[in-house]
Structures are given as structure tokens and as C-alpha cells.
Design a protein around this motif. Structure first.
Motif, mmCIF file in Angstrom:
data_model
loop_
_atom_site.group_PDB
_atom_site.id
_atom_site.type_symbol
_atom_site.label_atom_id
_atom_site.label_comp_id
_atom_site.label_asym_id
_atom_site.label_seq_id
_atom_site.Cartn_x
_atom_site.Cartn_y
_atom_site.Cartn_z
ATOM 1 N N THR A 48 0.808 -1.225 0.000
ATOM 2 C CA THR A 48 0.000 0.000 0.000
ATOM 3 C C THR A 48 0.837 1.269 0.000
ATOM 4 N N ALA A 49 2.049 1.206 0.544
ATOM 5 C CA ALA A 49 2.861 2.429 0.617
ATOM 6 C C ALA A 49 4.341 2.092 0.605
ATOM 7 N N ILE A 50 5.114 2.984 -0.009
ATOM 8 C CA ILE A 50 6.571 2.858 0.038
ATOM 9 C C ILE A 50 7.112 4.228 0.439
ATOM 10 N N ASN A 51 7.857 4.231 1.523
ATOM 11 C CA ASN A 51 8.444 5.484 1.992
ATOM 12 C C ASN A 51 9.950 5.409 1.788
ATOM 13 N N GLY A 52 10.426 6.107 0.782
ATOM 14 C CA GLY A 52 11.832 6.008 0.401
ATOM 15 C C GLY A 52 12.766 6.601 1.437
ATOM 16 N N GLU A 53 12.353 7.705 2.044
ATOM 17 C CA GLU A 53 13.255 8.349 3.004
ATOM 18 C C GLU A 53 13.383 7.530 4.276
ATOM 19 N N ASN A 54 12.248 6.991 4.740
ATOM 20 C CA ASN A 54 12.306 6.142 5.952
ATOM 21 C C ASN A 54 12.672 4.709 5.620
ATOM 22 N N LYS A 55 12.739 4.394 4.308
ATOM 23 C CA LYS A 55 13.061 3.041 3.838
ATOM 24 C C LYS A 55 12.094 1.995 4.422
ATOM 25 N N THR A 56 10.796 2.229 4.217
ATOM 26 C CA THR A 56 9.812 1.239 4.662
ATOM 27 C C THR A 56 8.835 0.926 3.537
ATOM 28 N N VAL A 57 8.392 -0.308 3.515
ATOM 29 C CA VAL A 57 7.306 -0.703 2.619
ATOM 30 C C VAL A 57 6.178 -1.234 3.499
ATOM 31 N N ALA A 58 4.949 -0.745 3.232
ATOM 32 C CA ALA A 58 3.796 -1.194 4.022
ATOM 33 C C ALA A 58 2.951 -2.117 3.168
ATOM 34 N N PHE A 59 2.525 -3.216 3.751
ATOM 35 C CA PHE A 59 1.608 -4.082 3.011
ATOM 36 C C PHE A 59 0.538 -4.655 3.916
ATOM 37 N N GLU A 60 -0.607 -4.984 3.281
ATOM 38 C CA GLU A 60 -1.709 -5.605 4.010
ATOM 39 C C GLU A 60 -1.722 -7.076 3.663
ATOM 40 N N THR A 61 -2.026 -7.872 4.655
ATOM 41 C CA THR A 61 -2.103 -9.306 4.379
ATOM 42 C C THR A 61 -3.073 -9.961 5.344
ATOM 43 N N LYS A 62 -3.709 -11.004 4.864
ATOM 44 C CA LYS A 62 -4.586 -11.754 5.765
ATOM 45 C C LYS A 62 -3.789 -12.811 6.502
ATOM 46 N N GLU A 63 -2.697 -13.180 5.875
ATOM 47 C CA GLU A 63 -1.918 -14.264 6.462
ATOM 48 C C GLU A 63 -0.572 -13.756 6.920
ATOM 49 N N ILE A 64 -0.356 -13.767 8.204
ATOM 50 C CA ILE A 64 1.002 -13.558 8.691
ATOM 51 C C ILE A 64 1.504 -14.981 8.917
ATOM 52 N N ASP A 65 2.370 -15.429 8.081
ATOM 53 C CA ASP A 65 2.762 -16.841 8.221
ATOM 54 C C ASP A 65 3.675 -17.040 9.425
ATOM 55 N N GLU A 66 3.865 -18.299 9.735
ATOM 56 C CA GLU A 66 4.613 -18.617 10.957
ATOM 57 C C GLU A 66 6.008 -18.014 10.926
ATOM 58 N N ASN A 67 6.605 -18.040 9.775
ATOM 59 C CA ASN A 67 7.962 -17.494 9.665
ATOM 60 C C ASN A 67 7.991 -16.035 10.067
ATOM 61 N N LEU A 68 6.939 -15.320 9.613
ATOM 62 C CA LEU A 68 6.894 -13.897 9.899
ATOM 63 C C LEU A 68 6.725 -13.680 11.397
ATOM 64 N N ASN A 69 5.812 -14.470 12.023
ATOM 65 C CA ASN A 69 5.612 -14.330 13.462
ATOM 66 C C ASN A 69 6.876 -14.652 14.229
ATOM 67 N N GLN A 70 7.553 -15.695 13.789
ATOM 68 C CA GLN A 70 8.804 -16.051 14.469
ATOM 69 C C GLN A 70 9.785 -14.890 14.361
ATOM 70 N N LYS A 71 9.816 -14.318 13.181
ATOM 71 C CA LYS A 71 10.767 -13.228 12.980
ATOM 72 C C LYS A 71 10.384 -12.039 13.853
ATOM 73 N N LEU A 72 9.081 -11.861 14.055
ATOM 74 C CA LEU A 72 8.662 -10.754 14.902
ATOM 75 C C LEU A 72 9.195 -10.900 16.318
ATOM 76 N N CYS A 73 9.315 -12.155 16.747
ATOM 77 C CA CYS A 73 9.792 -12.403 18.106
ATOM 78 C C CYS A 73 11.313 -12.472 18.162
ATOM 79 N N SER A 74 11.917 -12.544 17.007
ATOM 80 C CA SER A 74 13.350 -12.786 17.014
ATOM 81 C C SER A 74 14.132 -11.484 17.132
ATOM 82 N N GLU A 75 15.286 -11.568 17.676
ATOM 83 C CA GLU A 75 16.115 -10.365 17.861
ATOM 84 C C GLU A 75 16.540 -9.771 16.529
ATOM 85 N N ASN A 76 16.678 -10.620 15.555
ATOM 86 C CA ASN A 76 17.146 -10.154 14.250
ATOM 87 C C ASN A 76 16.013 -9.620 13.378
ATOM 88 N N ALA A 77 14.886 -9.402 14.014
ATOM 89 C CA ALA A 77 13.711 -9.086 13.205
ATOM 90 C C ALA A 77 13.422 -7.596 13.121
#
Ligand SMILES: Cc1cc2nc3c(=O)[nH]c(=O)nc-3n(C[C@H](O)[C@H](O)[C@H](O)COP(=O)(O)OP(=O)(O)OC[C@H]3O[C@@H](n4cnc5c(N)ncnc54)[C@H](O)[C@@H]3O)c2cc1C
Length: 424
Positions: free
Chosen positions: A225-254
Motif C-alpha cells: 500500500t505504501a513505500i516510503n523512500g526516506e524512511n526506507k519502509t514498505v507497508a503491506f496488508e495481508t490476511k496471512e502472517i505466516d509462521e515465519n513472519l511471526n517467528q521473525k517478529l519475536c526474534s532479535e534479528n527481526a
């Protein structure tokens, strides 16, 4: 200049010039007008190669006047309105042209503004797109200078021209970084509106292995839905946050993930991903002047021209045909598809002129040449039923060198020398 033509072609791109040239080869006395406002003609399939640093952008562009078929009239205007019951089109200048038969092929519209912030940042802040002649060279600058970090490649939720292009450049980038010895320092993400990597099982199997090989994280069913070049972020909508993504959310490297919104009732999450490099592809739809015209398919939210998917004849106006990226035919939108559509339009149009029925049939053939690394390519060919339609006596699902040569050397030559001239 006359304002009446026996056959009027709207759009002098890949489809329009192929059809006009083929018509004249069959019947040299046809009176054909081609309306197109662009001074330039582009060979877009090579933009992926430009983005990968192996093709000169200047070899993808020619003056339109050099490629317009002899014995046609080029009308350098933009069509703004169709009046099919009067056999008339109106241009943005106010000029009107009438016809006996109409061929509609003005391509597809790139809806850059459907991604917030994209237009402002495209071509800088390490955000690029091979879907623009102007910016494809910047893709290569980004890939070449990348030193590791998060690389994001996006694919919209709408149909697009060349469905493979959003991920082709990703495989080439990964291969380049692998050769440079930095791939293990690259966190590569593919954010795609599609449900899978490829619609044809046989080819998808190969690509799944390639994705695994490069350790790419895929997010399907996601809408950027949005790309912010200066802040270097991409925003997206999804119905599925897959397990990998959730794991990454909890991970220090995430550090690159953060959910900013979660609406349980709609089950739609908004995700923000930090990136260091972003290659993006805009949502696409029929050009607005088609969407707002009686030619559109009322049932198609993206406003494509309504045609019979086999004869390519308009379903309500029998003297109108359409082909290429602008139609509602449920095929993959490529130049390869046009190679099979153009002869069908030509045969059926000449049949109608002769008071016969339009009986030639297009089977939905399309092809997508997908480079999986520098020097190797999988030539995916298929039809409406998503069945592989391989031309060569080899297993084309296996990437190989000969198909790479076809894409990088033979097809560009064929385009300028044969396809536009109606002999291939
Ligand atoms: C990055 C990228 C990679 C691709 N890779 C491949 C590939 O590997 N293989 C493949 O087969 N295909 C590929 N394609 C797709 C291919 O380029 C298109 O499918 C093809 O160009 C479509 O042809 P067209 O004639 O429908 O539209 P276009 O070739 O886009 O031509 C449309 C023409 O209509 C004109 N026009 C626009 N508005 C008006 C108006 N109002 N009035 C009159 N004329 C108008 C334009 O000026 C233009 O000349 C790729 C495309 C891109 C962008």
C-alpha cells in the motif's frame, strides 16, 4: 490526412504494429490508420535485462516513425473516447476519426499512484522499477552497489504485463550477490499479491527450488500500500502472517518487521518492513479512456476491453477486435501472447470483411522466460488451461543456457526485424 479509415488501429505498440503489418502482408490494398501519440517505441521485455546490467537501455527504444509499417497512416494523437455505435473515435485534441473496422490495443496502464509515496521516491532512495524505461537502469545501480541488508521485491494484486518480471529480477539480483559473496548477508523478501509463485505447477516446482536456493522469504496474498523512500519502509496488508513472519517478529534479528495494525473482524493485518533496497511493480489496469468507454467489460473491475477470449472479437460490437495487454482475455499479458493473438485477429478481421464468420481461435498461449541465474533461463509456455505448451524438444521447466540465449540475443532481434514487420 483523411479522417476515415477502413481499419483503424488504436495503439502502435507490439500488438498494433504486428497486426497492421500482418494485415498488409495478406492484403496490400487495405487502408489502415494507426493512432498513437508516442514518438518512441519500446521493447519492454529487455528492461529486466537492463535492470540486471546486461542490456543497453538505448537498444530498447526506437523512433515510432521508423517502425510504423509502410503503407499505413500514422496519426500522432491520443484517443480519448470511443463511439462504437457511430464507428467513431475522438482524440484528446478534439479530432474525430471514423472507421469500418477497429482494432483496439493501447496496452495497459501503470497505476503508480495506487502505492502511496511511490511516485515521489521512484528512482532514488534505493527504490526502482523495471516497469519504467527511465528507471530500469537505476535497478542495476542498486543491485550492483548493494552491500547486504534487506532487499524487497514487490508484485501487485492486479494482473500485470509479464507476470514473471517482478521475480525475474529478484533471481538475477540474488545470483549477482551470490557471486559477489554477499548473499548470506542479504535478507531477501518477495511480497506478492498472488497466491503462489507461478500458476503452472510444472514451472512453479522449479521456482520453489530456486527460492529455497537463494533463501528468499515469500509473502503471498499481500497488497503493498505504501513505500516510503526516506524512511526506507514498505507497508503491506495481508490476511496471512505466516509462521515465519511471526517467528521473525519475536526474534532479535527481526528489526525489519513491525505490525502496525490488526483488525480481527476483517482479519487484515498491516505490516511494515524496513528495506535497504526495493524493486517494485505498480498495480495495473486498463487505460482510463478504455475504462470509461462502452467497450469495457462491465463485470471487470479493472475495466479491460470485453472480447471473446478465443476469437478476440468484441462481444457486443462485431466490427471491433482487441488484443494485447488491454483485453479481458484471461491469459498472461505478454508479447509472446500477442504473437499468437495477432494472426487470429488478422484472419478473423479479414473473414468479417469478406462477410464470413470469425472462426480462428486463440487458445490462451503465453510464455514467460524466467532467468533463474545469469546464463540460465526457464522458458515457461502455457495456455488458458495452465497446461505447459513447450515448443522445444527439451524439458523447458529445467533452466538452461540455450533459452538464456533466446531471451537475451534472439528475441530482441526477432522483435525489431520480424515481429513488428509481420513475418514472425
Ligand atoms: C519489465 C517488463 C518485462 C517484460 N518481459 C516480457 C517478456 O519477457 N516476454 C514477453 O513476451 N513480454 C514481456 N513484457 C510484456 C510486453 O512488453 C507487453 O505484453 C507488450 O508490450 C504489450 O503490447 P501492447 O501492444 O498490448 O502494448 P504496448 O506495447 O505497451 O503498446 C501500447 C501502445 O499504445 C499507445 N497508446 C497508449 N495510449 C494511447 C491512446 N490514448 N491512444 C492511442 N494510442 C495509445 C502507446 O503509446 C503504445 O505505443 C514485459 C513488460 C515489461 C514492462
Amino acid at each position: 490526412m483523411s479522417n476515415h479509415y477502413q481499419i483503424l488501429v488504436i495503439g502502435g505498440g507490439n500488438a498494433g504494429l504486428s497486426v497492421a503489418s500482418q494485415l498488409l502482408r495478406k492484403r496490400s490494398n487495405l487502408n489502415i490508420g494507426i493512432i498513437d501519440p508516442s514518438e518512441k517505441h519500446y521493447y519492454q521485455p529487455a528492461w529486466t535485462l537492463v535492470g540486471a546490467g546486461i542490456f543497453d537501455i538505448n537498444k530498447t527504444i526506437r523512433n515510432e516513425k521508423e517502425v510504423i509499417p509502410k503503407n499505413t497512416t500514422w496519426i500522432k494523437e491520443a484517443v480519448a473516447e470511443f463511439m462504437p455505435t457511430e464507428n467513431k473515435v475522438k482524440c484528446s485534441s478534439g479530432d474525430e476519426f471514423t472507421y469500418d473496422y477497429l482494432v483496439v490495443c493501447p496496452g495497459i496502464q501503470l497505476d503508480w499512484n495506487k502505492i502511496e509515496g511511490l511516485k515521489e521516491t521512484l528512482g532514488k532512495n534505493n527504490v526502482s522499477s523495471n516497469y519504467s524505461f527511465q528507471h530500469a537502469p537505476y535497478t542495476w545501480e542498486m543491485i550492483k552497489n548493494f552491500k547486504g541488508g534487506t532487499a524487497v521485491f514487490t508484485n501487485p494484486t492486479t494482473p500485470i504485463k509479464c507476470g514473471g518480471a517482478p521475480h525475474k529480477i529478484m533471481y538475477l539480483a540474488c545470483d549477482y550477490w551470490r557471486k559477489k559473496g554477499i548473499l548470506d548477508q542479504c535478507d531477501v523478501h518477495y511480497i506478492s499479491g498472488a497466491a503462489s509463485i507461478f500458476g503452472v505447477k510444472e514451472y512453479a516446482e522449479t521456482l520453489k527450488k530456486v527460492i529455497g536456493h537463494y533463501n528468499i522469504h515469500v509473502h503471498f496474498g499481500a497488497n503493498v500500500t505504501a513505500i516510503n523512500g526516506e524512511n526506507k519502509t514498505v507497508a503491506f496488508e495481508t490476511k496471512e502472517i505466516d509462521e515465519n513472519l511471526n517467528q521473525k517478529l519475536c526474534s532479535e534479528n527481526a528489526a525489519c518487521y513491525g505490525i502496525i495494525e490488526h483488525n480481527d473482524t476483517e482479519d487484515l493485518k498491516k505490516v511494515i518492513l524496513n528495506f535497504d533496497l526495493c524493486h517494485t511493480v505498480p498495480p495495473q489496469s486498463a487505460p482510463d479512456f478504455i475504462k470509461n468507454s462502452p467497450l469495457r467489460d462491465p463485470a471487470n473491475p479493472l475495466g479491460y476491453v470485453e472480447i471473446d477470449k478465443n476469437t478476440l472479437q468484441h462481444t457486443r460490437f462485431s466490427n471491433i477486435f482487441a488484443l494485447g495487454d488491454c483485453t479481458n482475455a484471461p491469459c498472461s499479458k505478454t508479447g509472446a501472447a500477442i504473437r499468437k493473438q495477432a494472426p487470429v485477429v488478422v484472419t478473423n478481421l479479414l473473414a468479417i470483411i469478406d462477410n464470413k464468420t470469425a472462426s480462428a481461435q486463440y487458445d490462451g498461449y503465453s510464455a514467460c522466460p524466467i532467468p533463474t541465474q545469469y546464463g540460465k533461463l526457464m522458458l515457461a509456455e502455457f495456455d488458458y488451461s495452465n497446461t505447459p505448451k513447450m515448443t522445444f524438444p527439451i524439458n523447458q521447466a529445467k533452466p538452461n543456457w540455450a533459452m538464456w540465449i533466446l531471451k537475451t540475443k534472439i528475441l530482441p532481434w526477432l522483435y525489431w526485424n520480424k515481429i513488428l514487420k509481420g513475418t514472425a
